[in-house]
Every structure is written in C-alpha cells, then in structure tokens.
Design an enzyme around this catalytic site. Structure first.
Site, PDB file in Angstrom:
ATOM      1  N   ARG A 129      -0.412 -15.394  -0.481  1.00 35.56           N
ATOM      2  CA  ARG A 129      -0.966 -15.411   0.875  1.00 35.56           C
ATOM      3  C   ARG A 129      -2.419 -15.877   0.858  1.00 35.56           C
ATOM      4  NH1 ARG A 129       0.693  -9.580   2.970  1.00 35.56           N
ATOM      5  NH2 ARG A 129       0.660  -9.196   0.736  1.00 35.56           N
ATOM      6  N   LEU A 169     -18.691 -11.932  -9.459  1.00 37.97           N
ATOM      7  CA  LEU A 169     -19.625 -13.056  -9.519  1.00 37.97           C
ATOM      8  C   LEU A 169     -18.987 -14.260 -10.204  1.00 37.97           C
ATOM      9  CD1 LEU A 169     -23.047 -11.335 -10.365  1.00 37.97           C
ATOM     10  CD2 LEU A 169     -22.350 -12.393  -8.208  1.00 37.97           C
ATOM     11  N   LYS A 218      -4.628 -14.967  -7.188  1.00 35.16           N
ATOM     12  CA  LYS A 218      -5.367 -14.539  -8.381  1.00 35.16           C
ATOM     13  C   LYS A 218      -4.319 -14.173  -9.420  1.00 35.16           C
ATOM     14  CE  LYS A 218      -5.685  -9.668  -7.285  1.00 35.16           C
ATOM     15  NZ  LYS A 218      -6.503  -8.490  -7.194  1.00 35.16           N
ATOM     16  N   VAL A 227       0.840  -1.210   0.000  1.00 34.55           N
ATOM     17  CA  VAL A 227       0.000   0.000   0.000  1.00 34.55           C
ATOM     18  C   VAL A 227       0.871   1.254   0.000  1.00 34.55           C
ATOM     19  CG1 VAL A 227      -1.698   1.303   1.355  1.00 34.55           C
ATOM     20  CG2 VAL A 227      -1.902  -1.180   1.147  1.00 34.55           C
ATOM     21  N   CYS A 270      -6.053  -9.480   2.022  1.00 29.30           N
ATOM     22  CA  CYS A 270      -7.066  -8.573   2.585  1.00 29.30           C
ATOM     23  C   CYS A 270      -8.314  -9.278   3.089  1.00 29.30           C
ATOM     24  CB  CYS A 270      -7.450  -7.531   1.548  1.00 29.30           C
ATOM     25  SG  CYS A 270      -6.210  -6.267   1.368  1.00 29.30           S
ATOM     26  N   GLU A 330      -7.469   2.627   1.725  1.00 31.22           N
ATOM     27  CA  GLU A 330      -7.132   2.249   0.342  1.00 31.22           C
ATOM     28  C   GLU A 330      -8.129   1.214  -0.152  1.00 31.22           C
ATOM     29  OE1 GLU A 330      -6.004  -0.944  -0.445  1.00 31.22           O
ATOM     30  OE2 GLU A 330      -5.705  -1.762   1.557  1.00 31.22           O
ATOM     31  N   ALA A 360     -17.471 -17.585 -10.013  1.00 22.20           N
ATOM     32  CA  ALA A 360     -17.313 -18.661  -9.023  1.00 22.20           C
ATOM     33  C   ALA A 360     -15.935 -19.288  -9.160  1.00 22.20           C
ATOM     34  CB  ALA A 360     -18.396 -19.714  -9.236  1.00 22.20           C
TER      35      ALA A 360
END
Ligand code: UDX
Length: 488
Positions: free
Chosen positions: A335, A257, A328, A15, A267, A155, A259
């Site tokens: 993490r 949305l 992702k 951040v 976070c 943030e 799945a």
C-alpha cells in the site's frame, strides 16, 4: 491473578490480530471478532492472513491453550468482555483524506447492543482527535443506563516488527476521562510495565493526538533527510555519512534517518492526510506536516523519472529489473509503496519491466499491469540492462554482484535504498547510483562507542569505497546523475 481479563477485539486486521495474539500471550482471555467469515474460519484453522514475523506461532500457541478464540458473531464475546478494543480500519475518504469512521461506528453500535455494565471501550485504531467523545455519545444514546468508559490506547506497531513492538514498547499510552476506565486498561499491560515499559496516562484527546503527532514527526524526519540527500547529491557530499553524523547527536537520534525513495505504507500517508484534514477543520496551520507530505508525494513519483533522465538515450525498449515492491522489507504490504510509483514512471518511459518481491507479489499483481512478474530473483535479473533496487530486502543486499553480472546484460544499478555494499558492486564492474551520493564520500573514520544509552555503532571505513570511486572517475565515468548507456 487479578490482572487477567476477558477481552473482546473487534477487527481481525493487522492491528486487531497482532493485539489479540499478544494480549492472549500475556495471559488474557481474548476473543477476536471479524465480520469477514472466511478470514475467521481461516484463523480458526491456523491460517494467518498477513505476513508478520513471529505472529503465527503466537496465534497457534494461544489458540491451542484456549486463551485466543476467533468468532464471526460479536454478541457472545461482547456480552462477557471487561474490555473491548476497537481495531477496525479507518481508511481515508477519497474526496478529502478524512478518516472514514464508518467501521468504527458500526463496531460502536455492536458494543452498545451487547456490552455488559462496567465495560471499558478502547480505541486502538488510529482515530481523529475527538472520536472518543463521539463513541461515548453514540453508546449513551443507544444504552442510556449502561455504565461504561471510553479509553484511547493507540498502537505504535511497525509492520514487520509488530510483535516485538507490542511486547517491548517504547511506551504505552492510555488516555481516559474516568480514572477507573484508564486503570482497567493500564492493568491489561501490567506484565509489560513490570518488564519496564512506561505507561503514560493522559486525557483521552491528548492520547488520540499523540498518535498523529508521532507519525507526523517521523514523516517530517524522513522528508527532511530525503531533501538533505538531494542536497548532498548536488554538493558532492554523502548522505550516509551525513545521516550518521547528525544521528550521533542525542537530540536528533540515529533512527529514521535512512534516505530513500520516500515513505509509504498504510499509516504515514493516510494519517498525515487525516491530521491535515482535522487541522483545516479548526483553521490550524500545520505547514510542516503539509510540506512533509507534499515532499514525499513528489519524491515517490520523481524517482523513476530521475532514472530515465540519467540514462542517455532514455529507457525506451530497455529491459529493467526492479527488485522490491513492498513499501519496506519484512512485509507483504504494497500500500502506497514508493516502488509502485517507480514502476509506473519506468513504464511510462518505455522500459520493459521485470519485477520481483519476496512477499509482495500477490498484492502487487492487483495494482500494476504491463510488467512481467518474475518468480525468482534470477528470472528477474536475466538479460536486464538496468537493475533498480526499490525495497531493501536482506535477500537483495546479500546478492553476489559477480553472479548478478553473469546474469545481466548491462552493468548499471540504481540502488534507491542504499542497500547494496557499494564497493563490492563497483569492484565487480557495476556503475552504481545511490541515493544522496554524487561523488566519493569524504574520508571519515569512526570507532564504535557503544554505551548504555547509545545504540551500538559500527566502525565505518569509507576508504575502499573512496579508492574505488577515484578509479571510476579516472576511467572517465560520469559523475552525479549523468549516466552512461549500460554496457552491451
Ligand atoms: C509506522 C509507524 O512507525 C508505526 O509506529 C505506526 O503505528 C504505523 O506506521 P509502518 O508503516 O509499519 O509503521 O512503517 P515504518 O517502519 O515506520 O516505515 C514507514 C516508511 O518509512 C517505510 O516506507 C520505510 O521504508 C520508510 N523509512 C523508514 C525510510 O525511508 N527511512 C527510515 O529511516 C525509516
């Protein structure tokens, strides 16, 4: 220009670094401070310690033009700053999930020691509601005569899109108890406001609560759609159509949305735990949040077990290629990644696991053992009987199924991100299991209807997929999660 300010940022983590670089790019004079000397010296040489698209050129450009400096020593920059941002970590305490504010208070003590009069102290780190009051009390005790204000300015940066989120935010939230301190912080963002970013002014506690409520709402949305995916699997509906169909309702919206195997990252899991802890402290029931969190935990761990259960004879001694470790795409962050839970479950089922990630291998090496880390996608796929897609990297979505078929020993794929183009993989001879899909999807034909307040949508044509699925069924393929042993 009256809008240009002297800014100090405490913390050169994710951040802090993104905020420092972007604020410097807006024209401010920014010093980014971190107690980690190696990190600071690296940054002074232009070495960016995290993978974040678009960040490096901004850091380099603003270091060269003198707008951005890095320092390991806080005193000088804190003594001249008009605004000081606290961007240090707030890790969860192991025992109870409460946000550990140790670093925040250390930063506060430094501020109390060195800051000049008329300084605005801003929390950008995610901190429990009421933390602004604690910071204010601590500074007042240490410097009773200092004139200062404490402001909350959370943030909302997504990893992988943090620079874009900073420069083109949905909103900027400024929570302050004194008008002048709030004005000062809002002024920092005047260029973004001129470009159309709404600035929302609130009380300080409301601003702190907005951050937690936003993340909790998104987590609930994800756990909801993941449970609906299970429902679709059980009732032979198709989650992608369902997500698309409900997302067209403007009250629901099309985002968040998709799945998958559950959410991860630095976070959502941490912030939900901290929010639940704060709620318990005041005896407030946040049952929706509690359930979203529990659903997600269970889901992450169930994915690997589902795969093992779906292969007749189990996974013992089976070679499995797992693509994707990051929580992702477009980040090296592993993490709380659901992929790691999948890895552990597959190992427990006796699989021989070869894993790959374009960016997350280094971080994952420290967290998982008993797997082979493949340097390339090809190495990972070679001789595998089963392929698991655990992160939806574009590189994986674009794989040529025929080339993959040449490398693999088997033809069974579990796509936990619904990232692969299903019909071409099935045409290439693969048995493809996707999330939230048990049978051929219903025929829906939708024509794009882009408009000023609708995101552009693509026409969806499921016919090819449906045709393919019927052929598969005709060939005697099992439906649902009941799988055949992969081809030898
Ligand atoms: C999140 C918030 O979005 C951001 O505003 C906040 O400041 C920090 O936390 P981030 O953790 O970077 O950002 O990830 P995000 O892109 O929000 O995704 C979180 C998780 O949800 C990922 O594991 C992702 O794979 C998953 N996800 C997201 C889905 O499974 N489906 C979706 O449709 C969207």
């Amino acid at each position: 220009m009256g809008d240009i300010m002297q800014i100090a940022i405490l913390g050169a983590g994710y951040v802090g670094l993104v905020s420092a670089a972007c604020l410097a790019d807006l024209g401010h004079h920014v010093t980014c401070i971190d107690i980690n000397r190696d990190r600071i010296e690296g940054l002074q040489r232009g070495e960016i310690p995290i993978y974040e698209p678009d960040l490096a050129p901004i850091v380099v450009r603003n270091t060269e033009n003198g707008h951005l400096r890095f320092a390991a020593d806080a005193a000088g920059a804190l003594a001249t700053a008009q605004v000081i941002f606290i961007c240090v970590g707030t890790p969860p305490r192991v025992q109870d999930g409460e946000a550990d504010l140790g670093f925040v208070f250390e930063a506060t003590r430094d501020i109390a020691r060195y800051a000049r009069d008329d300084v605005a102290v801003v929390t950008k780190s995610t901190v429990p509601v009421g933390t602004g009051d604690l910071i204010e009390g601590l500074i007042r005790r240490m410097r009773p005569h200092l004139h200062f204000g404490v402001v909350s300015n959370p943030e909302f940066l997504k990893e992988g899109a943090a620079v874009a989120d900073f420069m083109r935010p949905d909103r900027i939230v400024v929570g302050a108890e004194e008008q002048w301190a709030g004005d000062r912080v809002a002024q920092i963002y005047s260029e973004l406001a001129r470009a159309g970013a709404p600035i929302l002014r609130t009380r300080r506690r409301s601003s702190e609560a907005i951050k937690y409520a936003a993340n909790a709402f998104l987590a609930i949305k994800l756990s909801f759609i993941n449970e609906i995916a299970d429902f679709c699997e059980a009732w032979d509906a198709d989650i992608d159509s369902v997500s698309f169909g409900i997302g067209l309702d403007r009250r629901i919206g099309p985002d968040f949305l998709q799945a998958g195997p559950g959410y991860g990252g630095s976070c959502f899991p941490k912030d939900l735990r901290a929010l639940l802890h704060s709620a318990r402290e005041r005896a407030v029931g946040l049952r929706m949040v509690e359930t979203a969190s529990a659903v997600n935990e269970a889901r992450k761990w169930s994915m690997g077990r589902r795969i093992a259960a779906a292969v007749s004879g189990g996974l013992h001694e089976t070679r499995v290629a797992l693509l994707g470790l990051a929580f992702k795409p477009e980040t090296d962050d592993v993490r709380e990644s659901p992929a790691l839970a999948v890895v552990n479950a597959l190992l427990r089922a006796g699989a021989h696991l070869h894993v790959h990630d374009p960016k997350g291998m280094k971080a994952a090496r420290g967290l998982i053992e008993g797997v082979t880390f493949a340097e390339t996608i090809r190495d990972c796929l070679r001789d595998a009987e089963i392929l698991v897609i655990a992160t939806g990297w574009e590189d994986y979505a674009r794989l040529d199924p025929h080339a993959v078929a040449d490398l693999m020993a088997g033809r069974l794929v579990f796509d936990l991100r619904n990232a692969l183009p299903a019909s071409s993989w099935r045409k290439a001879g693969f048995t493809l299991r996707r999330i939230g899909e048990a049978a051929p999807p219903a025929t829906i034909s939708f024509t794009a209807r882009p408009g000023p307040d609708r995101s552009p949508m693509q026409a969806v044509d499921w016919d090819a997929v449906r045709h393919e699925r019927h052929r598969e069924k005709g060939a005697g393929h099992a439906r649902g999660m009941a799988m055949m042993k992969p081809a030898e």
